[in-house]
Structures are given as structure tokens and as C-alpha cells.
Design a protein around this motif. Structure first.
Motif, PDB file in Angstrom:
ATOM      1  N   SER A 104       0.825  -1.218   0.000  1.00 43.64           N
ATOM      2  CA  SER A 104       0.000   0.000   0.000  1.00 43.64           C
ATOM      3  C   SER A 104       0.849   1.252   0.000  1.00 43.64           C
ATOM      4  O   SER A 104       0.342   2.360  -0.172  1.00 43.64           O
ATOM      5  CB  SER A 104      -0.936   0.008   1.213  1.00 43.64           C
ATOM      6  OG  SER A 104      -0.200   0.175   2.420  1.00 43.64           O
ATOM      7  N   ARG A 105       2.163   1.090   0.203  1.00 39.88           N
ATOM      8  CA  ARG A 105       3.062   2.247   0.219  1.00 39.88           C
ATOM      9  C   ARG A 105       4.146   2.164  -0.857  1.00 39.88           C
ATOM     10  O   ARG A 105       5.016   3.035  -0.939  1.00 39.88           O
ATOM     11  CB  ARG A 105       3.724   2.382   1.598  1.00 39.88           C
ATOM     12  CG  ARG A 105       2.758   2.787   2.697  1.00 39.88           C
ATOM     13  CD  ARG A 105       3.447   2.897   4.035  1.00 39.88           C
ATOM     14  NE  ARG A 105       4.528   3.875   4.039  1.00 39.88           N
ATOM     15  CZ  ARG A 105       4.344   5.184   4.203  1.00 39.88           C
ATOM     16  NH1 ARG A 105       3.132   5.669   4.348  1.00 39.88           N
ATOM     17  NH2 ARG A 105       5.367   6.010   4.209  1.00 39.88           N
ATOM     18  N   GLU A 106       4.109   1.110  -1.664  1.00 44.05           N
ATOM     19  CA  GLU A 106       5.139   0.938  -2.689  1.00 44.05           C
ATOM     20  C   GLU A 106       4.675   1.529  -4.028  1.00 44.05           C
ATOM     21  O   GLU A 106       3.666   1.115  -4.589  1.00 44.05           O
ATOM     22  CB  GLU A 106       5.470  -0.541  -2.877  1.00 44.05           C
ATOM     23  CG  GLU A 106       6.577  -0.746  -3.907  1.00 44.05           C
ATOM     24  CD  GLU A 106       6.862  -2.223  -4.133  1.00 44.05           C
ATOM     25  OE1 GLU A 106       8.016  -2.549  -4.449  1.00 44.05           O
ATOM     26  OE2 GLU A 106       5.936  -3.032  -4.004  1.00 44.05           O
ATOM     27  N   LEU A 107       5.425   2.494  -4.526  1.00 39.21           N
ATOM     28  CA  LEU A 107       5.113   3.114  -5.809  1.00 39.21           C
ATOM     29  C   LEU A 107       5.691   2.261  -6.933  1.00 39.21           C
ATOM     30  O   LEU A 107       6.891   1.981  -6.963  1.00 39.21           O
ATOM     31  CB  LEU A 107       5.697   4.521  -5.872  1.00 39.21           C
ATOM     32  CG  LEU A 107       5.387   5.336  -7.133  1.00 39.21           C
ATOM     33  CD1 LEU A 107       3.905   5.701  -7.172  1.00 39.21           C
ATOM     34  CD2 LEU A 107       6.245   6.594  -7.184  1.00 39.21           C
ATOM     35  N   THR A 108       4.847   1.836  -7.863  1.00 40.03           N
ATOM     36  CA  THR A 108       5.308   1.012  -8.976  1.00 40.03           C
ATOM     37  C   THR A 108       5.688   1.885 -10.168  1.00 40.03           C
ATOM     38  O   THR A 108       5.347   3.065 -10.222  1.00 40.03           O
ATOM     39  CB  THR A 108       4.219   0.028  -9.425  1.00 40.03           C
ATOM     40  OG1 THR A 108       3.116   0.776  -9.987  1.00 40.03           O
ATOM     41  CG2 THR A 108       3.718  -0.798  -8.252  1.00 40.03           C
ATOM     42  N   HIS A 231      13.127   5.619  -3.836  1.00 41.75           N
ATOM     43  CA  HIS A 231      13.029   4.157  -3.708  1.00 41.75           C
ATOM     44  C   HIS A 231      12.852   3.503  -5.072  1.00 41.75           C
ATOM     45  O   HIS A 231      13.464   2.466  -5.361  1.00 41.75           O
ATOM     46  CB  HIS A 231      11.837   3.792  -2.812  1.00 41.75           C
ATOM     47  CG  HIS A 231      12.189   3.645  -1.369  1.00 41.75           C
ATOM     48  ND1 HIS A 231      12.720   2.504  -0.835  1.00 41.75           N
ATOM     49  CD2 HIS A 231      12.088   4.522  -0.339  1.00 41.75           C
ATOM     50  CE1 HIS A 231      12.924   2.662   0.464  1.00 41.75           C
ATOM     51  NE2 HIS A 231      12.544   3.881   0.793  1.00 41.75           N
ATOM     52  N   LEU A 232      12.013   4.100  -5.910  1.00 43.33           N
ATOM     53  CA  LEU A 232      11.773   3.537  -7.239  1.00 43.33           C
ATOM     54  C   LEU A 232      13.051   3.555  -8.066  1.00 43.33           C
ATOM     55  O   LEU A 232      13.366   2.582  -8.770  1.00 43.33           O
ATOM     56  CB  LEU A 232      10.662   4.320  -7.947  1.00 43.33           C
ATOM     57  CG  LEU A 232      10.263   3.817  -9.345  1.00 43.33           C
ATOM     58  CD1 LEU A 232       9.801   2.370  -9.293  1.00 43.33           C
ATOM     59  CD2 LEU A 232       9.169   4.706  -9.939  1.00 43.33           C
ATOM     60  N   PHE A 233      13.797   4.645  -7.994  1.00 47.60           N
ATOM     61  CA  PHE A 233      15.083   4.721  -8.684  1.00 47.60           C
ATOM     62  C   PHE A 233      15.995   3.582  -8.228  1.00 47.60           C
ATOM     63  O   PHE A 233      16.619   2.890  -9.052  1.00 47.60           O
ATOM     64  CB  PHE A 233      15.771   6.061  -8.413  1.00 47.60           C
ATOM     65  CG  PHE A 233      17.240   6.069  -8.771  1.00 47.60           C
ATOM     66  CD1 PHE A 233      17.645   6.284 -10.075  1.00 47.60           C
ATOM     67  CD2 PHE A 233      18.206   5.826  -7.806  1.00 47.60           C
ATOM     68  CE1 PHE A 233      19.004   6.265 -10.416  1.00 47.60           C
ATOM     69  CE2 PHE A 233      19.558   5.806  -8.128  1.00 47.60           C
ATOM     70  CZ  PHE A 233      19.956   6.025  -9.441  1.00 47.60           C
ATOM     71  N   ALA A 234      16.083   3.385  -6.897  1.00 55.39           N
ATOM     72  CA  ALA A 234      16.973   2.358  -6.352  1.00 55.39           C
ATOM     73  C   ALA A 234      16.605   0.975  -6.867  1.00 55.39           C
ATOM     74  O   ALA A 234      17.473   0.178  -7.251  1.00 55.39           O
ATOM     75  CB  ALA A 234      16.917   2.384  -4.820  1.00 55.39           C
ATOM     76  N   THR A 235      15.307   0.686  -6.893  1.00 58.21           N
ATOM     77  CA  THR A 235      14.833  -0.623  -7.354  1.00 58.21           C
ATOM     78  C   THR A 235      15.190  -0.863  -8.819  1.00 58.21           C
ATOM     79  O   THR A 235      15.721  -1.919  -9.182  1.00 58.21           O
ATOM     80  CB  THR A 235      13.308  -0.725  -7.176  1.00 58.21           C
ATOM     81  OG1 THR A 235      12.981  -0.529  -5.796  1.00 58.21           O
ATOM     82  CG2 THR A 235      12.806  -2.093  -7.624  1.00 58.21           C
ATOM     83  N   ILE A 236      14.909   0.133  -9.662  1.00 60.63           N
ATOM     84  CA  ILE A 236      15.169  -0.014 -11.100  1.00 60.63           C
ATOM     85  C   ILE A 236      16.665  -0.052 -11.389  1.00 60.63           C
ATOM     86  O   ILE A 236      17.137  -0.829 -12.218  1.00 60.63           O
ATOM     87  CB  ILE A 236      14.480   1.125 -11.877  1.00 60.63           C
ATOM     88  CG1 ILE A 236      12.955   1.006 -11.735  1.00 60.63           C
ATOM     89  CG2 ILE A 236      14.873   1.103 -13.352  1.00 60.63           C
ATOM     90  CD1 ILE A 236      12.174   2.146 -12.340  1.00 60.63           C
TER      91      ILE A 236
END
Length: 281
Positions: A104-108, A231-236
């Protein structure tokens, strides 16, 4: 032990100390807010080890999340250290590291794309470019001021935080967009993201503008805040290079353990990975 009172003057001095230590404005604001919350709870009572620990118990009773409580205790322990009151320091709650993030807090990536598309549809050029700049570099919201005309021309930004300096590379496409926007806004040098009056845009305004975009983009507000773009940058980035040490350097982390937190997947993704194993006939 000598009786000690927590005064407004002591709290103000702590804030000045944090400023001298070059803590970010957001950190200073949060630490002082947490310390003031403790001071209100304490009232006119003298500080004791039992009362300091009692505040932790009070926060638990009030239903604060363990992570939030530890963050508040960090601010309080910092104050005690500054004042030389180390005997009052409070132990943190022990929290087992979560295996996955709250979905619910993770931006895809899909939701990020919807935010960008919505900002463009609404004619919010600055907000569109701001989201792209944060998400394409992994910078903190407090580091947006380092995205300058000079940085866009050089293709790299020098970020100074907490006595450390790190270089962030900017893609050629991002640089072209930044310089085009700066020229349009008649910004010849310095920070690119500014208010109509010419002042550097504040983190509070960035936060508010992102929240205002949620309904139009159809994205849950709990997922939309500046740090989630990081966070999204880190994941990608990690999926592309599989190098956590390099990612830690880019994000400006002194500990890889901090970087690991950024790479925790959601429960939904974890479930998919389990299904792919094919271990149930």
C-alpha cells in the motif's frame, strides 16, 4: 542525581547544534518536533531515567508504529547526548527486518508513469520535470537544490550533505530538458526548481504538489511522496546493474544495510517469486 529540567532554551540550542552539524532542514525540523512532543508529555516534571523510558511506553500505548517510535527516540537520545545527559538515553525497540514492503506504500513503475502523464496533462511542467529529476537520479528531496543550471551543463551535480560530497551523473536527455526549462523560465544560473518569486522550491511545497496530483493520476496518496521516487530509482537501478555497493554510493549511503532496505520487494512480488519456483506439484 541532580534534578534536571528540559527547557525551551535547551531545545533551541539543540536545533542550533544540528544546524552546525549540517543536518538537513527536514531532519532538524523532525528532531525538534519529536523533542517538543516529549517536552509536552513531560510537562513540569524533572527528567529521570524512568520517565524517559516511560515516554517510549506511552508511545506504544498510543499505537505508534515501532519504526516511528525508534525515530522519535533517536531524536531524544540525540538531545540527551548534546546536553551531556547520557544516563537518560532510551533503548530502541528491537524490530526484525521485514522480508517485504507494504504494497500500500510501494510506488510502482506503472503508477510513476501515470503521475508523469497526469502532470503533463495538467500543464504542470515544473512538477513533471521535478519528478523525473528525482526519479532519474535518486536524490533526496533536500538535494533538489543541487540540480542547477551549471550541473545540467556539466552533466553532473556535486551534492554536499553532512560533510560528505558525492557526484551525481545526469543523463543527457535529462540535461537537455533541464536546460530547456531553465531557459524558458529565464534562469541563467543556480537552482533550476524555483517558485514564481524566484526562491528555491521547498520540500513542503514539493510534497503538497505531489499529493495534489494523486486523484487525477488515480494513485493512492499513501504511495506518493518524494522519498518513494528515490526508492523507485533504487529498485530499477539495482535490477539493471545488480551492484549494491555501486547503488549505495549513488544514493549516498554510508552503510549497505541502509541500501538493502530500499531493495525489499513487496509481498505481491514475493508471492510471484514463490509461484515461479514450481515446488508444489
Amino acid at each position: 542525581m541532580k534534578k534536571l529540567q528540559l527547557t525551551a532554551e535547551k531545545i533551541a540550542s539543540y536545533g542550533q547544534y544540528l544546524h552546525r552539524e549540517e543536518r538537513s532542514p527536514g531532519t532538524i525540523e523532525k528532531y525538534q518536533r519529536d523533542v517538543n512532543a516529549f517536552a509536552r508529555w513531560l510537562g513540569d516534571r524533572d527528567i529521570t531515567k524512568e520517565l524517559a523510558a516511560g515516554w517510549k511506553a506511552y508511545l506504544l500505548e498510543q499505537g505508534y508504529a515501532p519504526v516511528t517510535i525508534n525515530a522519535m527516540l533517536s531524536a531524544l537520545n540525540g538531545l540527551f547526548g548534546f546536553l551531556g545527559w547520557d544516563a537518560f538515553r532510551v533503548k530502541f525497540l528491537k524490530i526484525q527486518r521485514s522480508l517485504f514492503r507494504d504494497s500500500s506504500r510501494e510506488l510502482t513503475r506503472v503508477e510513476y508513469d501515470r503521475l508523469i502523464a497526469s502532470a503533463k496533462e495538467l500543464g504542470r511542467e515544473r512538477l513533471t520535470l521535478l519528478m523525473e529529476a528525482i526519479c532519474a537520479t535518486g536524490i533526496r528531496v533536500s538535494e533538489v537544490r543541487y540540480i542547477t543550471v551549471e550541473a545540467a551543463r556539466q552533466g553532473r551535480a556535486e551534492i554536499s550533505l553532512k560533510g560528505k560530497i558525492r557526484a551525481i551523473l545526469l543523463s543527457s536527455k535529462l540535461c537537455r530538458k533541464l536546460l530547456k526549462y531553465a531557459q524558458k523560465q529565464k534562469i541563467a544560473s543556480g537552482a533550476i526548481f524555483r517558485t514564481k518569486s524566484g526562491k528555491e522550491i521547498s520540500r513542503r511545497q514539493i510534497w503538497a504538489e505531489l499529493k495534489g496530483l494523486c486523484k487525477h493520476a488515480g494513485v493512492i496518496p499513501t504511495k506518493v511522496f518524494p522519498h518513494n521516487l528515490r526508492h523507485l530509482f533504487a529498485t530499477i537501478f539495482y535490477r539493471a546493474c545488480k551492484d549494491i555497493v555501486r547503488l549505495a554510493d549513488v544514493l549516498g549511503h554510508s552503510s549497505i544495510e541502509t541500501t538493502r532496505i530500499y531493495l525489499v520487494t513487496s509481498g505481491v512480488e514475493h508471492q510471484r517469486q514463490l509461484e515461479r519456483l514450481g515446488l508444489v506439484s
